[in-house]
Design an enzyme around this catalytic site. Structure first.
Site, short mmCIF file in Angstrom:
data_model
loop_
_atom_site.label_atom_id
_atom_site.label_comp_id
_atom_site.label_asym_id
_atom_site.label_seq_id
_atom_site.Cartn_x
_atom_site.Cartn_y
_atom_site.Cartn_z
N ASN A 1 0.86 -1.19 0.00
CA ASN A 1 0.00 0.00 0.00
C ASN A 1 0.90 1.24 0.00
O ASN A 1 1.49 1.57 1.02
CB ASN A 1 -0.89 -0.04 1.26
CG ASN A 1 -1.68 1.25 1.44
OD1 ASN A 1 -1.81 2.05 0.52
ND2 ASN A 1 -2.21 1.45 2.64
N TRP A 2 0.98 1.90 -1.14
CA TRP A 2 1.86 3.07 -1.25
C TRP A 2 1.26 4.31 -0.60
O TRP A 2 1.90 5.35 -0.54
CB TRP A 2 2.19 3.35 -2.73
CG TRP A 2 2.97 2.27 -3.41
CD1 TRP A 2 3.38 1.08 -2.86
CD2 TRP A 2 3.46 2.26 -4.76
NE1 TRP A 2 4.08 0.34 -3.78
CE2 TRP A 2 4.14 1.05 -4.96
CE3 TRP A 2 3.37 3.16 -5.82
CZ2 TRP A 2 4.74 0.71 -6.18
CZ3 TRP A 2 3.97 2.83 -7.03
CH2 TRP A 2 4.65 1.62 -7.21
N LYS A 3 0.03 4.22 -0.16
CA LYS A 3 -0.68 5.37 0.43
C LYS A 3 -0.57 6.59 -0.49
O LYS A 3 -0.57 6.44 -1.70
CB LYS A 3 -0.13 5.67 1.83
CG LYS A 3 -0.05 4.43 2.73
CD LYS A 3 0.09 4.80 4.16
CE LYS A 3 0.43 3.57 4.97
NZ LYS A 3 0.09 3.71 6.35
N HIS B 1 -9.62 1.00 4.88
CA HIS B 1 -8.34 1.23 5.54
C HIS B 1 -8.56 2.15 6.75
O HIS B 1 -9.37 3.08 6.68
CB HIS B 1 -7.33 1.86 4.56
CG HIS B 1 -5.94 1.87 5.14
ND1 HIS B 1 -5.53 2.81 6.03
CD2 HIS B 1 -4.90 1.02 4.96
CE1 HIS B 1 -4.27 2.55 6.38
NE2 HIS B 1 -3.87 1.47 5.74
N GLU C 1 -6.98 4.57 7.95
CA GLU C 1 -6.79 6.02 7.72
C GLU C 1 -8.06 6.63 7.13
O GLU C 1 -8.40 7.78 7.41
CB GLU C 1 -5.57 6.25 6.82
CG GLU C 1 -4.27 6.00 7.59
CD GLU C 1 -3.09 5.56 6.75
OE1 GLU C 1 -3.15 5.64 5.51
OE2 GLU C 1 -2.09 5.11 7.35
N GLU D 1 -5.34 -5.07 10.56
CA GLU D 1 -4.33 -4.03 10.74
C GLU D 1 -4.63 -3.26 12.03
O GLU D 1 -5.46 -2.34 12.04
CB GLU D 1 -4.36 -3.04 9.58
CG GLU D 1 -4.07 -3.66 8.23
CD GLU D 1 -3.52 -2.61 7.27
OE1 GLU D 1 -2.39 -2.76 6.83
OE2 GLU D 1 -4.22 -1.62 7.00
N GLY E 1 2.27 2.35 10.67
CA GLY E 1 3.19 3.49 10.50
C GLY E 1 3.86 3.93 11.79
O GLY E 1 4.45 5.01 11.84
N SER F 1 3.40 -2.11 10.28
CA SER F 1 4.85 -2.06 10.45
C SER F 1 5.55 -3.39 10.15
O SER F 1 6.49 -3.78 10.83
CB SER F 1 5.21 -1.57 11.86
OG SER F 1 4.71 -0.25 12.06
N GLY G 1 2.76 -1.20 4.27
CA GLY G 1 2.74 0.23 3.98
C GLY G 1 4.13 0.74 3.69
O GLY G 1 4.69 0.52 2.61
N GLY G 2 4.72 1.41 4.66
CA GLY G 2 6.02 2.08 4.49
C GLY G 2 7.08 1.23 3.80
O GLY G 2 7.78 1.70 2.89
C1 PEP Z 1 -0.87 0.19 5.92
O1 PEP Z 1 -1.00 1.39 5.78
O2 PEP Z 1 -1.70 -0.58 5.43
C2 PEP Z 1 0.27 -0.30 6.70
C3 PEP Z 1 0.27 -1.53 7.10
O3 PEP Z 1 1.29 0.60 6.95
P1 PEP Z 1 2.73 0.32 7.62
O4 PEP Z 1 3.25 -0.98 7.07
O5 PEP Z 1 3.57 1.48 7.25
O6 PEP Z 1 2.51 0.22 9.10
#
Ligand code: PEP
Length: 251
Positions: free
Chosen positions: A9-11, A95, A97, A167, A173, A212, A233-234
């Site tokens: 997920n590049w957000k 998601h 967010e 999640e 994040g 994470s 994500g990141g």
């Molecule tokens: C996400 O946004 O779906 C996610 C899992 O982010 P991160 O891996 O950065 O925690």
């Protein structure tokens, strides 16, 4: 046997230049054959990514879709039919967010889930609790309600063509990761909730962990019996790190 899935997920990250760099890195990756791999760029870059990854065994999806499946008068939104037309095969719905910052309700998320499926996309339903909810012992209740709304609205059969991503909001994040045991407990509860309605659907559905995930913790997480891969994500913004996570899912 469920085939693992790792989705990046590049957000809301990227520019044309950085996306081109990431595509170059992804093209060079040696990806494991037994794992499905997908990336979910911001919509603006979906065409660039699909063209750039042409010939690479990597699916492309979106991070959101409109509640209405078909194109029409809904300013600023993108319909699942348009995502499908662009070459996407999956889409995130719910998601955290979007639930937290944009106030998306369980009902709206159910509609997006249905819209995605009606256009042939695989919805990846994101569920998870906040830190306060976990500390209050409400994790399974919260996740059960988020999942339960979609089961109630669309029927358990909808999960034969969907993915669920657990999640924990406190792990997204933040650098904090649920322990493999904490994640497994919630994944097992999700599968049990589905199994109470339909055992076959529950056995087949892929449950991803997100929060994470890095190459350093992926092997342990993906080793748990009900964790079938990850939503990253990141770490998915770094092709080498993402590749290592995909390989961990193939172990
Ligand atoms: C996400 O946004 O779906 C996610 C899992 O982010 P991160 O891996 O950065 O925690």
């Amino acid at each position: 046997m469920r085939r693992p899935l790792v989705a990046g997920n590049w957000k809301m990250h990227g520019t044309r230049t950085s996306v081109a760099e990431l595509i170059k890195g992804l093209r060079q990756l040696a990806l494991p054959t037994g794992v499905d791999v997908a990336v979910l760029p911001p919509c603006l870059y979906i065409n660039q990514v699909i063209q750039g990854l042409d010939g690479k065994a990597l699916a492309v999806g979106a991070q959101n879709c409109a509640v209405e499946p078909m194109q029409g008068a809904l300013t600023g939104e993108i319909a699942a039919s348009q995502l499908s037309d662009a070459g996407c095969t999956l889409v995130l719905v719910g998601h955290s967010e979007r639930r937290q910052i944009l106030g998306e309700s369980d009902g709206v998320i159910s509609r997006k889930f249905a819209a995605a499926q009606s256009c042939g996309l695989v919805p990846v339903l994101c569920v998870g609790e906040t830190r306060e909810q976990r500390e209050a012992g409400k994790t399974l209740e919260v996740v059960g309600r988020q999942l339960g709304t979609v089961i109630e609205d669309l029927g358990v059969g909808a999960f034969s063509r969907a993915v669920v991503a657990y999640e924990p909001v406190w792990a997204i994040g933040t650098g904090l990761t649920a322990s493999p045991e904490q994640a497994q407990e919630v994944h097992a509860a999700i599968r049990a909730q589905l199994a109470a309605e339909n055992a076959e659907v529950a056995r087949g559905v892929r449950l991803l962990y997100g929060g994470s995930v890095k190459a350093a913790n992926a092997v342990e997480l993906f080793g748990m019996p009900d964790i079938d891969g990850g939503l990253i994500g990141g770490a998915s913004l770094n092709a080498d790190e993402f590749g290592a996570i995909c390989r961990a899912a193939g172990n």
